[in-house]
Design a protein around this motif. Structure first.
Motif, PDB file in Angstrom:
ATOM      1  N   TRP A 135       9.874   0.398  -9.252  1.00  8.83           N
ATOM      2  CA  TRP A 135       8.577   1.042  -9.507  1.00  8.83           C
ATOM      3  C   TRP A 135       8.749   2.496  -9.941  1.00  8.83           C
ATOM      4  O   TRP A 135       7.826   3.093 -10.490  1.00  8.83           O
ATOM      5  CB  TRP A 135       7.666   0.883  -8.297  1.00  8.83           C
ATOM      6  CG  TRP A 135       7.739  -0.532  -7.812  1.00  8.83           C
ATOM      7  CD1 TRP A 135       8.024  -0.962  -6.564  1.00  8.83           C
ATOM      8  CD2 TRP A 135       7.603  -1.722  -8.621  1.00  8.83           C
ATOM      9  NE1 TRP A 135       8.075  -2.335  -6.517  1.00  8.83           N
ATOM     10  CE2 TRP A 135       7.821  -2.821  -7.765  1.00  8.83           C
ATOM     11  CE3 TRP A 135       7.330  -1.948  -9.973  1.00  8.83           C
ATOM     12  CZ2 TRP A 135       7.768  -4.134  -8.225  1.00  8.83           C
ATOM     13  CZ3 TRP A 135       7.281  -3.255 -10.438  1.00  8.83           C
ATOM     14  CH2 TRP A 135       7.496  -4.335  -9.569  1.00  8.83           C
ATOM     15  N   GLY A 138       8.739   1.712 -13.471  1.00  9.50           N
ATOM     16  CA  GLY A 138       7.369   1.541 -13.927  1.00  9.50           C
ATOM     17  C   GLY A 138       6.642   2.864 -14.102  1.00  9.50           C
ATOM     18  O   GLY A 138       5.885   3.054 -15.059  1.00  9.50           O
ATOM     19  N   ASP A 205       5.023  -7.312  -4.700  1.00 13.15           N
ATOM     20  CA  ASP A 205       5.461  -5.917  -4.890  1.00 13.15           C
ATOM     21  C   ASP A 205       4.893  -5.352  -6.189  1.00 13.15           C
ATOM     22  O   ASP A 205       4.340  -4.256  -6.222  1.00 13.15           O
ATOM     23  CB  ASP A 205       6.989  -5.830  -4.947  1.00 13.15           C
ATOM     24  CG  ASP A 205       7.653  -6.068  -3.601  1.00 13.15           C
ATOM     25  OD1 ASP A 205       6.960  -5.931  -2.571  1.00 13.15           O
ATOM     26  OD2 ASP A 205       8.847  -6.389  -3.584  1.00 13.15           O
ATOM     27  N   GLY A 206       5.065  -6.101  -7.269  1.00 13.37           N
ATOM     28  CA  GLY A 206       4.614  -5.627  -8.567  1.00 13.37           C
ATOM     29  C   GLY A 206       3.109  -5.499  -8.651  1.00 13.37           C
ATOM     30  O   GLY A 206       2.584  -4.514  -9.187  1.00 13.37           O
ATOM     31  N   TRP A 209       1.992  -2.439  -6.629  1.00 10.79           N
ATOM     32  CA  TRP A 209       2.270  -1.182  -7.334  1.00 10.79           C
ATOM     33  C   TRP A 209       1.316  -0.992  -8.506  1.00 10.79           C
ATOM     34  O   TRP A 209       0.725   0.078  -8.682  1.00 10.79           O
ATOM     35  CB  TRP A 209       3.711  -1.178  -7.840  1.00 10.79           C
ATOM     36  CG  TRP A 209       3.939  -0.063  -8.816  1.00 10.79           C
ATOM     37  CD1 TRP A 209       4.151   1.250  -8.530  1.00 10.79           C
ATOM     38  CD2 TRP A 209       3.919  -0.166 -10.251  1.00 10.79           C
ATOM     39  NE1 TRP A 209       4.269   1.983  -9.698  1.00 10.79           N
ATOM     40  CE2 TRP A 209       4.128   1.148 -10.758  1.00 10.79           C
ATOM     41  CE3 TRP A 209       3.752  -1.225 -11.136  1.00 10.79           C
ATOM     42  CZ2 TRP A 209       4.169   1.404 -12.133  1.00 10.79           C
ATOM     43  CZ3 TRP A 209       3.799  -0.973 -12.506  1.00 10.79           C
ATOM     44  CH2 TRP A 209       4.005   0.336 -12.984  1.00 10.79           C
ATOM     45  N   THR A 213      -1.751   2.056  -9.259  1.00  3.84           N
ATOM     46  CA  THR A 213      -1.764   3.038 -10.341  1.00  3.84           C
ATOM     47  C   THR A 213      -3.156   3.242 -10.917  1.00  3.84           C
ATOM     48  O   THR A 213      -3.439   4.261 -11.563  1.00  3.84           O
ATOM     49  CB  THR A 213      -0.840   2.612 -11.507  1.00  3.84           C
ATOM     50  OG1 THR A 213      -1.371   1.441 -12.137  1.00  3.84           O
ATOM     51  CG2 THR A 213       0.572   2.354 -11.015  1.00  3.84           C
TER      52      THR A 213
END
Length: 262
Positions: A135, A138, A205-206, A209, A213
């Motif tokens: 991340w 990311g 997780d993705g 995250w 944002t």
């Protein structure tokens, strides 16, 4: 915004890509060429749906672009391609480099040497699972992408059938155990070695995250037909049934320090 690509996400496409996976080791040009073409079509569809125009001339930064298959495919699709690779060996031998169709920069995806708001599209395809701090990667992608542009981050889910990469389904017994078994069988460690170049990244997780944002536009399974996309929204099931998650984000009007990695 996924409607254009959804028309392309048919069962026949999924079957075709699954067949190509067989050639990753014996014929990498065939496998990565097919994957690159499919990825270029995906990103171009997302761009057209969001921007209502063709991607011709738009700057695309590919984080972990590999030896050039993606460079060739995105150049054919009309993008101005820039690849980022930390390993110089990966930059040579692919069609994008040979044909002069690519610009490459040697750098880490977690510390991109580009200004804020400098590219139209930032792509990362099957890289996040190879980074200890995915991340942070990311966040860097969001930082360098222009407001209103697109960030497309696609990665392999650890508990999915391809999570162990070349170690196969043995990763379900543990990443380290799978790596030891592979080494015994082949006489050398796997290229994607658990704990150093392969990490357990979950779908949850993705999604967590990306949602945090405030820039998330869409999330869907990369290789599934459209009618199976609902799986990405079901906890637990998505970890096993969704082999690869695509996160599509649009940086807001002002990036500031919001997306800077700590």
């Amino acid at each position: 915004m996924t409607d254009l690509f959804a028309r392309r996400a048919s069962l026949s496409r999924s079957v075709r890509l699954l067949r190509e996976f067989r050639y990753e080791q014996p014929d990498p040009a065939r496998f990565y060429g097919a994957l690159a073409d499919d990825t270029a079509a995906l990103v171009a569809d997302l761009w057209r749906a969001e921007q209502r125009g063709a991607p011709t001339g738009r700057i695309l930064l590919d984080v972990g672009g590999g030896p050039g298959y993606f460079a060739a495919a995105f150049t054919r699709a009309g993008f101005t391609y820039i690849g980022v690779e930390p390993d110089p060996a990966e930059m040579h031998g692919g069609p994008g480099v040979i044909d002069g169709a690519a610009t490459y920069v040697r750098a880490s995806g977690t510390a991109l040497p580009f200004d804020d708001d400098s590219v139209d599209v930032c792509l990362s395809s099957n890289v996040a699972e190879h980074v200890a701090e995915p991340w942070r990667l990311g966040a860097e992608m969001l930082r360098v992408t222009k407001p209103g542009g697109l960030v497309v981050l696609s990665y392999t889910v650890w508990l999915g059938p391809f999570g162990g990469h070349e170690t196969g389904l043995w990763h379900y017994l543990g990443g380290h155990r799978a790596a030891r078994r592979y080494t015994r069988k082949h006489g050398h460690p796997p290229k994607n070695n658990y704990g150093s170049s392969l990490f357990a990244v979950s779908a949850a997780d993705g999604l967590r995250w990306a949602s945090a944002t405030g820039a998330l536009l869409a999330a869907f399974p990369r290789y599934h037909p459209r009618w199976a996309w609902w799986m990405v929204h079901v906890p637990v099931l998505r970890e096993f049934a969704v082999s690869n998650v695509v996160l599509v984000l649009r940086p807001p009007t002002a990036t500031g320090s919001t997306f800077r990695p700590s």
